[in-house]
Scaffold this motif. Structure first.
Motif, short mmCIF file in Angstrom:
data_model
loop_
_atom_site.label_atom_id
_atom_site.label_comp_id
_atom_site.label_asym_id
_atom_site.label_seq_id
_atom_site.Cartn_x
_atom_site.Cartn_y
_atom_site.Cartn_z
N HIS A 42 0.77 -1.21 -0.03
CA HIS A 42 -0.08 0.35 0.04
C HIS A 42 0.98 1.27 -0.12
O HIS A 42 0.58 2.23 -0.87
N LYS A 46 1.62 4.67 -2.91
CA LYS A 46 1.26 6.08 -2.48
C LYS A 46 2.44 6.83 -2.29
O LYS A 46 2.12 8.09 -1.95
N GLU A 58 -0.44 7.86 6.31
CA GLU A 58 -1.01 7.24 5.27
C GLU A 58 -1.12 5.68 5.87
O GLU A 58 -2.24 5.14 5.48
#
Length: 195
Positions: A42, A46, A58
């Motif tokens: 993930h 990002k 985040e």
């Protein structure tokens, strides 16, 4: 698996943003969150980040809304990446040792395997082992708590309370929230070590 006792340091955020491979990011994230591939994947997608604090922010978004981003299996992988409270010292990272109440000196030398624990340590260890087993049998994943340097014996009533009076959903939420608190604390310690 044992971790090296050498000092740990994060790479620069510039390196993470521009040059880091997925494995490089995994190594950095492991210092903050333990080895958790679903988090790494993930976070890699990002990039860029203005700081490691922003990277943790985040992750907090991810872990505050796990059903939106992660399968149940991935959520369990993230939680189970953390060591058990009271796990064998040789299997803990230096940061985990300190967080679980061992001295920095113990963490640096990974505690001599031939040293004899005190009777209180043995009793605490046996209780934690039993409570870990009860917790995992009830909820299906490891107990995660932001220990924050408290003695392991102080965690026993916390575990007992959560085994007795919680739900799987609540425990998953607390585990993910505490993982973010742990990462913020680790970042503060890693940044302090640079000074």
């Amino acid at each position: 698996m044992t971790h090296a006792a050498a000092p740990v340091a994060l790479p620069t955020i510039e390196f993470i943003n521009t040059e880091a491979s997925l494995q490089d990011l995994a190594s950095a994230v492991t210092l903050l969150f333990e080895p958790a591939p679903p988090i790494v994947a993930h976070l890699y997608s990002k990039r860029p980040y203005t700081s490691f604090s922003a990277l943790i922010d985040e992750t907090e978004v991810l872990l505050s809304n796990p059903d939106q981003y992660l399968t149940l299996a991935e959520q369990l992988d993230v939680i189970n990446a953390h060591p058990r409270i009271g796990a064998a010292k040789a299997n803990l990272s230096a940061l985990s040792l300190i967080e679980q109440g061992y001295t920095p000196e113990d963490a640096a030398k990974k505690v001599d395997a031939t040293s004899t624990p005190s009777q209180d340590d043995e009793q605490t260890q046996a209780t934690l082992k039993r409570l870990n087993e009860e917790y995992e049998a009830k909820y299906g994943f490891k107990f995660v708590v932001f220990v924050n340097g408290r003695p392991r014996s102080v965690i026993i009533p916390v575990m007992e309370e959560r085994i007795k009076n919680s739900t799987k959903e609540a425990e998953m939420k607390v585990a993910m929230s505490d993982m973010v608190a742990i990462a913020r604390d680790r970042l503060k310690k890693l940044n302090a070590a640079k000074l």
